[in-house]
Design a protein around this motif. Structure first.
Motif, PDB file in Angstrom:
ATOM      1  N   PHE A 186       1.021  -1.202   0.167  1.00 46.68           N
ATOM      2  CA  PHE A 186      -0.018   0.047   0.047  1.00 46.68           C
ATOM      3  C   PHE A 186       0.826   1.197  -0.173  1.00 46.68           C
ATOM      4  O   PHE A 186       2.117   1.272   0.666  1.00 46.68           O
ATOM      5  CB  PHE A 186      -0.735   0.044   1.382  1.00 46.68           C
TER       6      PHE A 186
ATOM      7  N   GLN B  38       1.362  11.406   3.468  1.00 50.50           N
ATOM      8  CA  GLN B  38       1.175  12.172   4.948  1.00 50.50           C
ATOM      9  C   GLN B  38       1.589  13.714   4.645  1.00 50.50           C
ATOM     10  O   GLN B  38       2.826  13.929   4.657  1.00 50.50           O
ATOM     11  CB  GLN B  38       1.645  11.345   5.918  1.00 50.50           C
TER      12      GLN B  38
ATOM     13  N   GLU C 133      -7.197   5.112  -5.003  1.00 54.28           N
ATOM     14  CA  GLU C 133      -8.291   5.765  -4.093  1.00 54.28           C
ATOM     15  C   GLU C 133      -9.003   6.712  -4.882  1.00 54.28           C
ATOM     16  O   GLU C 133      -8.355   7.627  -5.775  1.00 54.28           O
ATOM     17  CB  GLU C 133      -7.730   6.191  -2.847  1.00 54.28           C
TER      18      GLU C 133
ATOM     19  N   ILE D  91       4.706   7.053   2.340  1.00 52.94           N
ATOM     20  CA  ILE D  91       5.019   5.749   3.087  1.00 52.94           C
ATOM     21  C   ILE D  91       4.571   4.675   2.416  1.00 52.94           C
ATOM     22  O   ILE D  91       3.024   4.546   2.216  1.00 52.94           O
ATOM     23  CB  ILE D  91       4.536   6.050   4.397  1.00 52.94           C
TER      24      ILE D  91
ATOM     25  N   GLN E  86      -0.967  16.202   9.170  1.00 49.94           N
ATOM     26  CA  GLN E  86      -2.338  15.375   8.657  1.00 49.94           C
ATOM     27  C   GLN E  86      -2.008  14.142   8.761  1.00 49.94           C
ATOM     28  O   GLN E  86      -0.998  13.401   9.131  1.00 49.94           O
ATOM     29  CB  GLN E  86      -2.732  15.826   7.402  1.00 49.94           C
ATOM     30  N   SER E  87      -3.142  13.158   8.511  1.00 53.44           N
ATOM     31  CA  SER E  87      -3.226  11.951   8.775  1.00 53.44           C
ATOM     32  C   SER E  87      -2.796  11.220   7.826  1.00 53.44           C
ATOM     33  O   SER E  87      -2.445  11.980   6.432  1.00 53.44           O
ATOM     34  CB  SER E  87      -4.839  11.471   8.967  1.00 53.44           C
ATOM     35  N   LEU E  88      -2.201   9.932   7.655  1.00 52.47           N
ATOM     36  CA  LEU E  88      -1.606   9.233   6.756  1.00 52.47           C
ATOM     37  C   LEU E  88      -3.231   8.910   5.774  1.00 52.47           C
ATOM     38  O   LEU E  88      -4.216   8.538   6.285  1.00 52.47           O
ATOM     39  CB  LEU E  88      -1.130   7.939   6.829  1.00 52.47           C
TER      40      LEU E  88
ATOM     41  N   LEU F 275      -4.416   7.112   2.237  1.00 50.22           N
ATOM     42  CA  LEU F 275      -4.035   5.723   1.411  1.00 50.22           C
ATOM     43  C   LEU F 275      -4.238   6.588   0.091  1.00 50.22           C
ATOM     44  O   LEU F 275      -5.297   7.053  -0.443  1.00 50.22           O
ATOM     45  CB  LEU F 275      -5.194   4.528   1.614  1.00 50.22           C
TER      46      LEU F 275
ATOM     47  N   PHE G 274       5.314  -1.233   7.902  1.00 54.70           N
ATOM     48  CA  PHE G 274       5.399   0.038   7.203  1.00 54.70           C
ATOM     49  C   PHE G 274       6.739   0.319   6.918  1.00 54.70           C
ATOM     50  O   PHE G 274       7.889  -0.118   7.669  1.00 54.70           O
ATOM     51  CB  PHE G 274       4.980   1.410   8.275  1.00 54.70           C
ATOM     52  N   GLY G 275       7.272   0.887   5.675  1.00 58.65           N
ATOM     53  CA  GLY G 275       8.334   1.410   5.454  1.00 58.65           C
ATOM     54  C   GLY G 275       8.859   2.785   6.318  1.00 58.65           C
ATOM     55  O   GLY G 275       7.823   3.119   6.885  1.00 58.65           O
ATOM     56  N   PRO G 276       9.962   3.322   6.020  1.00 59.68           N
ATOM     57  CA  PRO G 276      10.240   4.462   6.899  1.00 59.68           C
ATOM     58  C   PRO G 276       9.851   5.779   6.335  1.00 59.68           C
ATOM     59  O   PRO G 276       9.836   6.341   7.199  1.00 59.68           O
ATOM     60  CB  PRO G 276      11.962   4.298   6.957  1.00 59.68           C
ATOM     61  N   GLY G 277       9.613   5.535   5.199  1.00 61.24           N
ATOM     62  CA  GLY G 277       8.877   6.858   4.453  1.00 61.24           C
ATOM     63  C   GLY G 277      10.090   7.554   3.511  1.00 61.24           C
ATOM     64  O   GLY G 277      10.990   7.390   3.922  1.00 61.24           O
TER      65      GLY G 277
ATOM     66  N   PHE H 294       5.197  13.652   2.843  1.00 58.13           N
ATOM     67  CA  PHE H 294       5.844  12.220   3.335  1.00 58.13           C
ATOM     68  C   PHE H 294       5.197  11.029   2.579  1.00 58.13           C
ATOM     69  O   PHE H 294       3.966  10.869   2.849  1.00 58.13           O
ATOM     70  CB  PHE H 294       5.702  12.141   4.754  1.00 58.13           C
TER      71      PHE H 294
ATOM     72  N   TYR I 184       0.895   5.270   0.931  1.00 56.78           N
ATOM     73  CA  TYR I 184       0.358   6.320   1.648  1.00 56.78           C
ATOM     74  C   TYR I 184       0.696   7.757   1.415  1.00 56.78           C
ATOM     75  O   TYR I 184       2.197   7.718   1.330  1.00 56.78           O
ATOM     76  CB  TYR I 184       0.303   6.176   3.284  1.00 56.78           C
TER      77      TYR I 184
END
Lengths: 115, 113
Positions: free
Chosen positions: A34, A38, A59, A93, A42-44, A46, A106-109, A91, A36
């Motif tokens: 997936f 960010q 999406e 991710i 703000q939120s992550l 998708l 999760f990856g580190p972004g 960012f 994402y």
């Protein structure tokens, strides 16, 4: 736990250029990854679901021609931001789903700055 | 209305305090509930994972889910300065490969030594 890497961790590019971000599952195979995004404070959100060997599912509101996703192997998915603009600065991710543990890792972004 | 609501904080507490972090949600289809910790400029890491209603404890962390109220909580006991981070709640309607996560905005926690 399982490890997911992203490369690069930080990239600065000029407006109009394209940037490729890699997401790798290092010690497990991931049929599904997936992506994402960010924005600050703000939120992550998708962006898309990437399935190995098939087209990504985007999406609503995410331009598939702008954010190209390729999941060519069980350990690698790439996100290419085409014709980047300053508003794409964010960012990014990735997560990879491990079927043996039924968990997402999760990856580190990757921090993208478009000037 | 957002699917998941979370107070962004910041929340500042002294070392040793009990911290309570909360999220509310509107989608009754959510079955899986998670809490992630995110340090600055890093990717989130999973702290707690709960299926359906109930409590789950792991060391200093306790996750609670009340599906009837559409309310989830994360409690941190004996908080430490190393707990200072952004805490994100996340939830999904399904598990497995279709586990599309919906995140809250995150609560910034600062534990003062």
């Amino acid at each position: 736990g399982a490890v997911v890497s992203q490369h690069p961790s930080w990239v600065i590019c000029k407006s109009g250029t394209s940037v490729k971000i890699e997401c790798r599952s290092l010690d497990f195979q991931a049929t599904t990854m997936f992506w994402y995004r960010q924005f600050p404070k703000q939120s992550l959100m998708l962006m898309a679901t990437s399935n190995e060997g098939s087209k990504a599912t985007y999406e609503q509101g995410v331009e598939k021609d702008k954010f190209l996703i390729n999941h060519a192997s069980l350990t690698l998915s790439t996100l290419t931001v085409t014709s980047a603009h300053p508003e794409d600065s964010s960012f990014y991710i990735c997560t990879a789903w491990d079927s043996t543990t039924n968990e997402q890792y999760f990856g580190p972004g990757t921090r993208l700055t478009v000037t | 209305q957002k699917e998941v609501e979370q107070d962004p904080g910041p929340l500042s507490v002294p070392e040793g305090a009990i911290v309570s972090l909360n999220c509310t949600y509107s989608n009754s289809a959510f079955q899986y509930f998670m809490w992630y910790r995110q340090y600055s400029r890093k990717g989130p890491e999973l702290l707690m994972y709960t299926y359906s209603s109930g409590n789950k404890e792991d060391g200093r962390f306790t996750a609670q889910v009340d599906k009837s109220s559409k309310y989830i909580s994360l409690f941190i006991r004996d908080s430490q300065p190393s707990d200072s981070a952004t805490y994100l709640c996340a939830m999904s309607a399904s598990g497995g490969a279709t586990n599309k996560l919906i995140f809250g905005t995150g609560t910034l926690l600062a534990v003062q030594p």
